[in-house]
Scaffold this active site. Structure first.
Site, PDB file in Angstrom:
ATOM      1  N   ASP A   1       3.223  -7.586   8.080  1.00  0.00           N
ATOM      2  CA  ASP A   1       2.439  -6.499   7.499  1.00  0.00           C
ATOM      3  C   ASP A   1       1.723  -5.703   8.586  1.00  0.00           C
ATOM      4  OD1 ASP A   1       1.127  -5.514   4.744  1.00  0.00           O
ATOM      5  OD2 ASP A   1      -0.435  -5.578   6.278  1.00  0.00           O
TER       6      ASP A   1
ATOM      7  N   ASP B   1       0.830  -1.198   0.000  1.00  0.00           N
ATOM      8  CA  ASP B   1       0.000   0.000   0.000  1.00  0.00           C
ATOM      9  C   ASP B   1       0.867   1.252   0.000  1.00  0.00           C
ATOM     10  OD1 ASP B   1       1.060  -0.022   2.530  1.00  0.00           O
ATOM     11  OD2 ASP B   1      -0.856  -0.052   3.602  1.00  0.00           O
TER      12      ASP B   1
END
Length: 305
Positions: free
Chosen positions: A282, A214
């Site tokens: 993550d 992202d």
């Protein structure tokens, strides 16, 4: 997820703007004792009732979980908590037939947001797509979609990307197709985290998914020393210049992040003598990033993250 890992590795080996720094990764791993535990709902912003409605909520959430930065006051928290409040107020808010009817102003009202959302038309389009396909193929329920995967994260990502075009996170880079699948993978990760690996969150192959590439994770990896940027790319980010979706710079930022964390995961697993999940890394990286107010990320208008 072999396609994600392989195509990300290919990008990393041919990158012009982003460099995966093996020495930097080794230093990070040297300083890690254990991976800090980050609870999935560490801010209490998500809806959870331990049943099918939670699955419906998460799928709607992840259908719209992209691109908040054009509105400096908007964040993921607003989306997650706004959808939670809407569902608590009206349990049928995310029924498949309702999802197909939302307009932009109605979505704003649902989220209690006072002005147009970034990429609002795309968010509405994706809600319609989710509602239509859930109704057509899964009796209107995201829980049926999850049940059909046979407790396989790989199968669920494949089902989501096959049935819902808005989750097909592909790019073309120097003549090669690159697969990233951020929102399809985060749906798996959210289920796993919310249900604590049980019930709708039980996947026999949770270790197969990668990180969710992202805006935040590349910036954190750069801050930690795992990634290095060219002077041109660094200047673009520092100037808050938009970087086009599908451009070499944008694909490299995301793919090199995936590859860097895969290398990090392998080293940490070796050091600790036990497997470490990419999804755990993550969560840790993302939580670190959103708590750092000075972190500067790249800016790309995209429905994929």
């Amino acid at each position: 997820m072999d396609d994600v890992r392989a195509s990300s590795a290919w990008v990393a080996s041919h990158a012009s703007h982003v460099h995966v720094d093996s020495t930097g990764i080794e230093k990070i791993v040297e300083n890690i004792g254990t991976i800090p535990k980050v609870d999935w709902d560490f801010e209490g912003i998500h809806y959870f009732d331990n049943g099918p409605l939670t699955v419906q909520y998460l799928f709607v959430l992840d259908a719209m979980n992209f691109c908040f930065w054009p509105d400096k006051d908007l964040s993921y928290d607003h989306l997650a908590s706004g959808l939670k409040a809407a569902l608590q107020n009206e349990r049928s808010a995310f029924d498949a037939d309702c999802l197909q009817k939302y307009t932009g102003p109605q979505l704003r009202e649902l989220l209690k947001w006072p002005r147009p959302l970034p990429l609002e038309e795309e968010r509405v389009r994706l809600l319609h797509e989710v509602g239509f396909e859930l109704e057509r193929s899964f009796d209107g329920k995201a829980s049926n979609l999850v049940k059909s995967c046979g407790k396989s994260a790989l199968n669920l990502v494949a089902l989501v990307t096959r049935h819902f075009p808005g989750f097909r996170d592909h790019s073309l880079y120097k003549g090669h197709q690159v697969f990233l699948y951020k929102r399809a993978q985060i749906f798996v990760a959210d289920l796993w985290g919310a249900f604590k690996g049980q019930s709708y969150g039980e996947f026999d192959d949770i270790g197969s998914i990668t990180i969710m590439a992202d805006y935040i994770v590349p910036a954190v990896l750069r801050q930690l020393g795992a990634l290095k940027y060219s002077s041109t790319l660094a200047s673009m980010i520092e100037a808050n210049s938009e970087i086009g979706p599908g451009s070499e710079e944008e694909v490299e930022l995301r793919a090199c992040s995936v590859h860097a964390v895969e290398k990090m995961r392998e080293l940490i697993s070796s050091k600790l003598g036990k497997p470490v999940l990419s999804v755990e890394l993550d969560l840790w990286l993302w939580a670190s990033g959103i708590q750092c107010s000075s972190l500067q990320h790249h800016r790309t208008l995209s429905i994929y993250y």
